[in-house]
Structures are given as C-alpha cells and as structure tokens.
Design an enzyme around this catalytic site. Structure first.
Site, PDB file in Angstrom:
ATOM      1  N   ASN A   1      61.018  29.177  20.626  1.00  0.00           N
ATOM      2  CA  ASN A   1      62.179  30.145  20.573  1.00  0.00           C
ATOM      3  C   ASN A   1      61.996  31.330  21.169  1.00  0.00           C
ATOM      4  O   ASN A   1      62.719  31.871  21.924  1.00  0.00           O
ATOM      5  CB  ASN A   1      62.452  30.402  18.857  1.00  0.00           C
ATOM      6  CG  ASN A   1      63.724  31.541  18.876  1.00  0.00           C
ATOM      7  OD1 ASN A   1      64.600  30.983  19.490  1.00  0.00           O
ATOM      8  ND2 ASN A   1      63.557  32.311  18.126  1.00  0.00           N
TER       9      ASN A   1
ATOM     10  N   THR B   1      62.134  30.604  25.195  1.00  0.00           N
ATOM     11  CA  THR B   1      63.443  30.297  25.542  1.00  0.00           C
ATOM     12  C   THR B   1      64.403  31.426  25.735  1.00  0.00           C
ATOM     13  O   THR B   1      65.120  31.625  26.461  1.00  0.00           O
ATOM     14  CB  THR B   1      64.066  28.864  25.070  1.00  0.00           C
ATOM     15  OG1 THR B   1      64.079  29.257  23.619  1.00  0.00           O
ATOM     16  CG2 THR B   1      63.206  27.743  25.334  1.00  0.00           C
TER      17      THR B   1
ATOM     18  N   VAL C   1      65.173  29.798  12.162  1.00  0.00           N
ATOM     19  CA  VAL C   1      65.014  30.892  13.101  1.00  0.00           C
ATOM     20  C   VAL C   1      65.176  30.502  14.760  1.00  0.00           C
ATOM     21  O   VAL C   1      65.861  31.302  15.533  1.00  0.00           O
ATOM     22  CB  VAL C   1      63.486  31.489  12.781  1.00  0.00           C
ATOM     23  CG1 VAL C   1      63.475  32.592  13.993  1.00  0.00           C
ATOM     24  CG2 VAL C   1      63.645  32.291  11.437  1.00  0.00           C
TER      25      VAL C   1
ATOM     26  N   ASP D   1      98.434  50.858  44.028  1.00  0.00           N
ATOM     27  CA  ASP D   1      99.138  51.988  44.749  1.00  0.00           C
ATOM     28  C   ASP D   1      99.090  51.649  46.232  1.00  0.00           C
ATOM     29  O   ASP D   1      98.074  50.965  46.743  1.00  0.00           O
ATOM     30  CB  ASP D   1      98.621  53.186  44.679  1.00  0.00           C
ATOM     31  CG  ASP D   1      98.721  54.012  43.224  1.00  0.00           C
ATOM     32  OD1 ASP D   1      99.582  53.598  42.672  1.00  0.00           O
ATOM     33  OD2 ASP D   1      98.064  54.959  42.870  1.00  0.00           O
TER      34      ASP D   1
HETATM   35  P1  ATP Z   1     101.490  55.422  46.433  1.00  0.00           P
HETATM   36  O1  ATP Z   1     101.985  55.167  45.178  1.00  0.00           O
HETATM   37  O2  ATP Z   1     101.786  53.974  47.278  1.00  0.00           O
HETATM   38  O3  ATP Z   1     100.226  56.213  46.152  1.00  0.00           O
HETATM   39  P2  ATP Z   1     102.363  57.751  46.356  1.00  0.00           P
HETATM   40  O4  ATP Z   1     101.914  57.992  45.214  1.00  0.00           O
HETATM   41  O5  ATP Z   1     101.778  58.338  47.518  1.00  0.00           O
HETATM   42  O6  ATP Z   1     102.637  56.501  47.014  1.00  0.00           O
HETATM   43  P3  ATP Z   1     104.218  59.756  45.937  1.00  0.00           P
HETATM   44  O7  ATP Z   1     103.062  60.770  46.324  1.00  0.00           O
HETATM   45  O8  ATP Z   1     104.812  59.380  44.574  1.00  0.00           O
HETATM   46  O9  ATP Z   1     103.812  58.208  46.510  1.00  0.00           O
HETATM   47  O10 ATP Z   1     105.286  60.138  46.975  1.00  0.00           O
HETATM   48  C1  ATP Z   1     106.548  59.485  46.959  1.00  0.00           C
HETATM   49  C2  ATP Z   1     107.398  60.031  48.015  1.00  0.00           C
HETATM   50  O11 ATP Z   1     107.546  61.541  47.587  1.00  0.00           O
HETATM   51  C3  ATP Z   1     106.925  60.126  49.447  1.00  0.00           C
HETATM   52  O12 ATP Z   1     107.605  58.856  49.894  1.00  0.00           O
HETATM   53  C4  ATP Z   1     107.696  61.160  49.925  1.00  0.00           C
HETATM   54  O13 ATP Z   1     108.635  60.948  50.480  1.00  0.00           O
HETATM   55  C5  ATP Z   1     107.271  62.241  48.854  1.00  0.00           C
HETATM   56  N1  ATP Z   1     106.386  63.090  48.857  1.00  0.00           N
HETATM   57  C6  ATP Z   1     105.171  62.802  48.834  1.00  0.00           C
HETATM   58  N2  ATP Z   1     104.248  63.923  48.980  1.00  0.00           N
HETATM   59  C7  ATP Z   1     105.028  64.844  49.107  1.00  0.00           C
HETATM   60  C8  ATP Z   1     104.731  66.389  49.113  1.00  0.00           C
HETATM   61  N3  ATP Z   1     103.768  66.809  49.244  1.00  0.00           N
HETATM   62  N4  ATP Z   1     105.838  67.145  49.334  1.00  0.00           N
HETATM   63  C9  ATP Z   1     106.976  66.657  49.192  1.00  0.00           C
HETATM   64  N5  ATP Z   1     107.510  65.425  49.074  1.00  0.00           N
HETATM   65  C10 ATP Z   1     106.433  64.384  49.078  1.00  0.00           C
END
Ligand code: ATP
Length: 878
Positions: free
Chosen positions: A708, A711, A293, A340
């Site tokens: 036991n 501890t 044990v 991201d």
């Molecule tokens: P990360 O991955 O670093 O977070 P992100 O996810 O913000 O970047 P996205 O949101 O996928 O990247 O955007 C990619 C691209 O899409 C941007 O660089 C921009 O040019 C375009 N974009 C972002 N937001 C919009 C929007 N609301 N309308 C149109 N185009 C957009």
C-alpha cells in the site's frame, strides 16, 4: 496642524475617523503629503511605521499542524489499532514496522500537502491587486499592499478601492459600497468637507473605503488609513480562508467512501471465513485490518488536490493564473469559449487607418481642425516621463496619429489652453464619452463614441443614414469606428442629472477608423479549438461589421454560423435564442448585461462555458460562467476578483493552452485513479479469494501495508507529471458531469484488478503445488511488481509503451526504479527479511516472479491494441 505620524502615535483609534470633516488642503497637510504624492523615500519610511496595506489573514496551517493533521486520518487510527493488537499478542516487530509504516505514510502525506499549500499560496500572491499612485510626481503602478497613508491614489471605473481615501478629485465618481454598508445603490461622491464626527460611514460622501468598488467615473484620493486600520479591516477582523474541496476531490472522496464500505464488508467476511477455517482469530483480525488500510483509497482526494495545485503552478508559466483551484479540473470540460475581441483576439495596438472630417463651424485652435482638436481633448491619455503616451490604446492611437504631423508641444499646449472642466466618462454600456472645455465666454462639450450612439444624438439637420453608411464602410474593413460631435454650452452643468442633456442635439465633426490587427497566434488557436470540439464565440462591444471582418480573418465564422447584434439579441425570444445559440459565432454591439444571458442560454443547452471579461459590468457573467476569465493587463480589479482565471497576457491563445493543460491534468488524475483503484481491487481480491480457493492467506499484514505504501506513494504521484496524450486536442471535451469510471475505466479496474489477483493467486497455487519453500515471498513480489508493470502500461491510454520516450516522464521512471530497489531490499537484506518475514529468492525464482508480474503489463498493452483495432474498425465501417 498635526501630521499623521503624530496623530497615529498619540490619538486613540476612534479619533481617526474625522477625515471627512476636513477640507482637502487640511487633509493633505494632516497627512504630510501633497498633490504630487509622497516621495519614494517617505513612502518607504511610512511603510516601516504602518506596515503593509493588507488585511491580516488567519495564520496559515503551520508545518506542525499539517504534520499532526496526518495522524487524524482514520486509516492511521486503524494502523495504530493494528499495531496495538500486534503488541498485545507479543509481536513487537510487527508493532514497530506498522508504526514505521504509519509514520512514513504521514511523512509522505505531509510533504504532498505542504507542497500543495505552498503552490496555492504562491498563486494567491501572484493574484494580489495593483494600484496606480502618484509618487515623486509620477504615476506609478505598485502592489496594493505597498500603499501607505499619504499616498495619492488614482481611481477609475472597475477599481476596487485599495485603502480608505479622502477624495480630492472626482469625475462623475460613483462607488458601490454594498460590501461595507450593505447599501446596494452606488453612491455619487463629492470632495467638499461634510458632516460631523457622527456622520455615518455611508454618508461620508467625500471618502472612498477599502474594498468598495468604483462603478463609474474616475477620481483621486489620499490614503488616510491602510491595512487593518481601514473600516473594513476593523469590522472584518481576520480574513478566514477555508479550503473548500474541489468537485473532483468531493467525487473522489465519495468513491473512496463507497469502496470503504465494500472493503469493510470484505474484511468482516474474511475474518468470519478465517475463524470458520480454524485460523487464529487475532492473526486473521490483523490481516483484515491491514487489508482495510491497504485497500481503502484514502489518498485519492489529497493526491488530486496536489496534482491540481502543481498543475496550477504550471499554468502560471503558460500565462494563465488560476484564482480558484477547481478551475484546473473544469478547464478540460469547456465546450464554448466566449471571448472579447479587443486585446484578446486582436493585439490592442490600434492605429488610425482612415479619417473623415466634417466641415464643422467650430474653431478651437489656429493650426488643428475641430476633429483633430476633439481627438486630442476628448482623450484620457497622459504623456509619460519617457515621452510615450499612456492610456487606452484607442485613444493613444488618436494622439499618436496627430503626433505624426504636429509636435508634442502643440498637443500639450492645446490641452493646457482648453483644459477639461468636466466630463462624462466612457463606459461600455453607453459606448461614448464627453468632455467639457472653456470656449470664449462659454463652453464646448466634445463627444466621441460608437457611430450609432453619436449619430442618434446628432441634431436633426444631419443625414444620420449617410453618416452610418460611411461608418459601416469603414467597419467592413475591420476598423473600429469612432464618431465625434460637439455642443456649445452657456454654462457648466451643475450636477450629475444635468450632464445627460449635454449629449443631446450634437453637431457633427467627423469619423475616425482605427485598425487593430488580429494576434498572429490566434488563428491557429481557433483552429485547435475547432478540432478539439470547442466552439469559440466572439462577444464584442464593437460594430457588427468590424466584428464580422475580424471573425472572418480568424476563421471564426464557419459555414452557416451566424452573427447577431445586441439589438437583435434584445428582441429575440428566449426560445429562439435557445435554438440558435449553438450556431452563433459572433455577437456584436452587445452590452455586458447581455453576456449573462448568453452564458445562461449556453449552459441551459448543457454546455460548459468559459467567458472572458474586463469591465466592471462583466463581473456577473464572469461569475455565472463555468470558468470566468479576466485580463491581467487590461482588466479591472472587479473583473479579476470575479474571475476563476486571469490571463496574464490577455491572449486568446493562452485560454486554449490552458484548456489543453486542464485536459492533461484531468487525464492524469484519471490515470492515478485508475492505477490506485486497480491495485487496491487486486489486493482485496487476492486476500479475499485465497481462502475461498482453499489457499492460505497469501500475504502478511506488514506485506500488505508495504504494498500500500509503495503503490499509493511515489508512482501514483509521478503519473501526474505525464505528458499530454497525442489526441488531447483532437477529441471532444468531456462531459462535466461524467463519472470517474466512464470511458471504460470501471471495466479496466475490474478486468485488470482481477487479472492481477489471478496472477498473484496463480503464483501462490503454483508455488505451493510445486513445493517452493519461498512461496509467500514470491507472492508478495509478484503482486508488488505487477503494480509497477501496471503503472508503466497506463502511462498512456492509447499509445504503446515503445512509442513513449523515457525522458518524457523521468519522475515516473525514477519512482519505479526506487520502488523496485526497495522491493529488492525487502527481499535480500537480512534485516528486512526479519521485519517482513521474507526470504531471499533464488535467481530462477526472481526471474519467474519478473516474468509472472509482467503479465499485467502485457495485458494492458494488448488491451490498447484491441481498442485501437476496434476504433479503427469502427471508423472504417462508418
Ligand atoms: P471587446 O468587447 O471586443 O473587447 P471592447 O470591449 O473594446 O470590445 P468597448 O470598449 O466596449 O468594446 O467599445 C465599444 C465601442 O465603444 C467601440 O466600438 C467604440 O465605438 C466605442 N469606444 C471604445 N473606446 C472608446 C473611447 N475611449 N471613447 C469613446 N468611445 C469608445
């Protein structure tokens, strides 16, 4: 028309299923709601009637089952056998004390598990999803459990549908219903009434069902059924949540099992030797059982679970919400963080930095130019009741920029005069979006998106290279660049297929550059990663120049490390990627699908990968990563559901803090493993070696059980509160598959276990030889106190005890003090003397015991010194 309340009360459940046959107005009326949603008051009263919108769970383990569970433990059964044997030989005191020890063990185990259960339950509650609803005419974010029939629910890409909804507004809304119907292809939704009472669930296209996933577009729906009344609630019955042991717990259990075999063999040998030496069989059997044990580390998996649950609770305070407990232990092994950019490395507070309109022959407003109009119209932001803009930070920046020059009224008036009639929503894959508005006798489609994407869609007359060059210059300064374009249409596209053509042959309107400054704390966090042997990697949908500029600002692109674009990645053979992957610090313009490839390639190189993601398409890579991390603020339900951990503040620095915490927790788990295993081996060696050395059995069964209890109990758990070692973020990550005995731990257990046994047996030999009358009490005390000395010394793996402040682990000192007092009570209180067959020690004897038991403590300190010298020596030589 009946109201929902009457329906629910008077109709059988089978008849609720006809909402798809009703028109929107009928459904609204039937549910006693409106397009302004319910009032708060009405929602509250419905909540009383319908209850929370949650699938019922199987009842949690009640406190009683938990307590009863403690007695199912194999060790407790052995204890009961030992107690019975004692009773049979007429030793009732031993029986009582063994039973008391079994009970105390169970109580301790119960409290620990109860605490762990509560911590896990708290975490589950924190991770519950939120939903956007319209109440009192305003958009509100409420916990999904608070939804009631009649609530008007907003859906957007990545939302997990929170209740069964009758859809009343859709914009390219596409829902994945695999979880409900098994159909893998997402379904395009409609709003018109359809079918009859027999229409299958999968064909009720104007309904959205709880638990299904919005994979594209957005929409609104009225909740028709909530909680257990939903389709999923009816078919799934009660939710079962099985507690699966974490990998570390499994390994602990494995080690425990192997040690158990050794212990059993030792006990059998001990019994055999005892009989051969002519000792009384029943007494030897009792010693053997008690040794079993005491020496089998049955508490290890439980203590591991507890320290992880408590660790997870601490992590919440640091803004990291653990969704799956094993993540706590695996955090410490992370060697790559793929993150991201937007919002995680940067603040996600965008402002328009530069604007470059193109003289387009388009007139949408008397005061605003076409680019300004497109910035306002191709834009999902909403004005909140407080007068601020809500929505995507990129789009907020666009409206706010114009808001500096024009009044909010002008903005709203533009949006009313040119209302949005249709749209192709933004998605990270396409990187653009389009909205369609009436214009004269026809329509205008306004598109915005990444510069390359829009440039590729422009009519031939434009010089794409010039536009891309200009966008590149803006991006090189760290700006996110959006390009705008339009197309005049004669008619509205009729179905989803026709929408594609809208984004072709576009006319150019201009570029906008937005800056999003890095978060101030990230630079240090990146530096910490580097010293901790962790590689931070940026994976972004943004322009390569924007990404590179931000990476440079954050020192994320050291020496010869590389930047790779999604396009290059797509063309790169797997073998080449395998060769380069450890040197790539930035991936730009990648699609979410490519993230999966990056994770897999890194894992193929033996790395342990943490990956962040916020979109619906990030779910596969979050699942594939060793630690999938979702965003608490900007993330979608789908990504949160797929993740192991949620960043409550979306901040990269939080990941690094969590890794630090994960390393600390793992270190501490190793510490109590070290402690328990060393103590247990000392106990085995002491009892086993004594007869071989010609000494009598040194400890009585109750004394062994006491040791036991003492501890395995308080001090071991207090080690879990130990602070981080000073080198916690200057050493490389541990190997994920590393053995529990690695880095000299196995040797420590063997060496110090042997020493502890030698000191104990030495005490026995010396005291017997010198004719001390209280030998057994001395042996008992030396072994107990040696263990306390040991726990004190292993607080830190490398630092000497005098370098550690007492205040840095008060629970441990509390536990030590209490345990010491208990040991003294066992020696000096007459009642205890009778129970434990001890005798009060004289002061000289007690001091001798204290001196002898401090040997182990000093030995571990010397071990640290030797280690320090050796590693210093190594560094000098290198
Ligand atoms: P990360 O991955 O670093 O977070 P992100 O996810 O913000 O970047 P996205 O949101 O996928 O990247 O955007 C990619 C691209 O899409 C941007 O660089 C921009 O040019 C375009 N974009 C972002 N937001 C919009 C929007 N609301 N309308 C149109 N185009 C957009």
């Amino acid at each position: 028309m009946e109201r929902i309340s009457e329906r629910v009360e008077t109709r059988p459940v089978a008849e609720y299923g006809n909402w798809h046959r009703l028109g929107i107005a009928e459904a609204i009326e039937g549910l006693g709601t409106s397009l302004r949603g319910l009032s708060t008051q009405e929602a509250e009263s419905r909540m009383k009637k319908f209850g929370p919108n949650a699938l019922r769970r199987k009842r949690k383990r009640s406190a009683l089952t938990l307590f009863a569970g403690q007695f199912r433990d194999f060790m407790v059964l052995i204890l009961i056998v030992a107690a019975a044997i004692s009773a049979v030989i007429g030793n009732l005191t031993d029986t009582i004390i063994i039973m008391a020890i079994a009970l105390l063990n169970a109580i301790l185990g119960f409290f620990h598990e109860y605490k762990a259960d509560r911590a896990v339950e708290e975490l589950r509650k924190l991770a519950e999803p939120w939903t956007n609803v319209i109440r009192d005419g305003q958009i509100r974010e409420i916990a999904s459990t608070g939804l009631v029939p009649g609530d008007l629910v907003l859906l957007e890409t990545g939302t997990i549908v929170p209740a069964d909804l009758r859809l009343c507004e859709i914009h390219s809304l596409r829902i994945g219903e695999a979880s409900l119907t098994g159909e893998s292809a997402p379904v395009d939704k409609v709003t018109k009434p359809i079918g009859n009472a027999h229409t299958a669930i999968g064909d009720r296209l104007n309904m959205a069902y709880k638990g299904t996933v919005v994979v594209f577009g957005r929409g609104r729906g009225i909740a028709v059924r909530t909680g257990m009344n939903t389709e999923i609630g009816r078919i799934s019955g009660l939710l079962q949540e099985k507690a699966v042991p974490t990998p570390l717990q499994r390994r602990m259990a494995e080690v425990g099992k192997r040690l158990a075999y050794v212990v059993v063999i030792v006990c059998v040998l001990l019994f055999g030797i005892g009989i051969m030496r002519g000792e009384e069989p029943v007494r030897v059997l009792l010693v053997a059982l008690s040794l079993a044990v005491a020496a089998i580390p049955e508490a290890l998996p439980a203590v591991t679970a507890i320290s992880m649950a408590i660790g997870a609770r601490r992590l919440v305070r640091k803004n990291a919400l653990i969704r799956r407990l094993p993540a706590v232990e695996t955090l410490g092994a992370v060697s790559f963080i793929c993150t991201d950019k937007t919002g995680t490395l940067t603040q996600n507070k965008m402002t328009v930095e530069s604007i470059s309109p193109y003289a387009a022959p388009l007139s949408l407003h008397s005061a605003l130019d076409p680019l300004e109009c497109a910035m306002l119209l191709n834009n999902d932001t909403r004005l909140s009741s407080e007068g601020t803009w809500k929505g995507d930070p990129t789009e907020i920046a666009l409206v706010e920029h114009i808001g500096k020059r024009y009044s909010t009224d002008i903005i709203l008036q533009l949006r009313t005069s040119l209302p949005r009639l249709a749209e192709i929503p933004f998605d990270a894959e396409r990187k653009c979006m389009t909205t369609i508005h009436p214009l004269g006798a026809g329509y205008v489609a306004l598109s915005k998106g990444a510069s390359e994407v829009i440039a590729a869609k422009l009519a031939k007359e434009y010089d794409r290279n010039e536009i891309l060059g200009q966008a590149g210059d803006m991006a090189a300064g760290g700006c996110r660049v959006l390009a705008f374009a339009y197309r005049l249409l004669q008619q509205l596209p009729e179905d989803a297929a026709a929408f594609g053509d809208v984004e072709e042959d576009l006319k150019y309107i201009g570029l906008v550059g937005l800056i999003d400054p890095p978060r101030p704390e990230v630079k240090k966090a990146i530096h910490d990663c580097t010293t901790a042997g962790i590689h931070p990697v940026m994976i972004t949908g943004d322009h390569v120049k924007t990404a590179t500029a931000i990476a440079r600002q954050l020192d994320m692109l050291p020496g010869d490390n590389k930047v790779v674009t999604g396009e290059q990645l797509a063309a790169m053979p797997q073998a080449d990627l395998g060769q380069m992957v450890e040197k790539i610090s930035v991936y730009a313009r990648v699609s979410p699908e490519q993230k999966l490839r990056i994770v897999r390639t890194l894992q193929g190189k033996g790395h342990f990968v943490a990956m962040t993601g916020d979109g619906v398409n990030d779910a596969p890579s979050l699942k594939a990563a060793n630690i999938g991390i979702a965003m608490g603020r900007a993330g979608t339900d789908v990504s949160r559901e797929a993740a192991d951990m949620i960043l409550m503040d979306d901040n990269f620095a939080t990941i690094v803090n969590a890794i630090k915490e994960g390393r600390r927790i793992y270190d501490n788990i190793r510490k109590f493993f070290k402690y328990i295993m060393t103590c247990n081996s000392a106990e085995i060696l002491t009892v086993f070696m004594a007869p071989l050395l010609g000494l009598p059995i040194p400890l009585l069964p109750v004394q062994l059980l006491w040791i036991n209890l003492v501890t395995d109990g308080l001090p071991a758990l207090a080690l879990a509160s130990e602070r981080a070692e000073p080198d916690i973020m200057t050493r490389p990550p541990r190997q994920a598959a590393e053995s529990l005995f690695s880095a000299g731990l196995g040797w420590h257990i063997a060496r110090i276990g042997l020493l502890m046994a030698a000191v104990t047996l030495g005490t026995q030999a010396f005291a017997t030889g010198a004719g001390f009358p209280r030998t057994q009490t001395m042996v008992f005390t030396v072994l107990s106190l040696s263990q306390l000395g040991h726990v004190l010394a292993i607080r830190s793996d490398h630092e000497f005890i005098f370098r550690q402040r007492i205040s840095s682990n008060l629970p441990l000192y509390g536990a030590l003090f209490l345990t010491f007092l208990l040991q003294m009570a066992v020696i000096y209180i007459p009642f205890c003397n009778a129970l434990f067959r001890t005798q009060p020690l004289s002061l000289a004897e007690l001091l001798t015991c204290l001196a002898l038991s401090s040997i182990v403590f000093h030995a571990v300190e010397v071990e640290k010194w030797v280690h320090k010298k050796r590693s210093g020596f190594k560094t000098n030589v290198l």
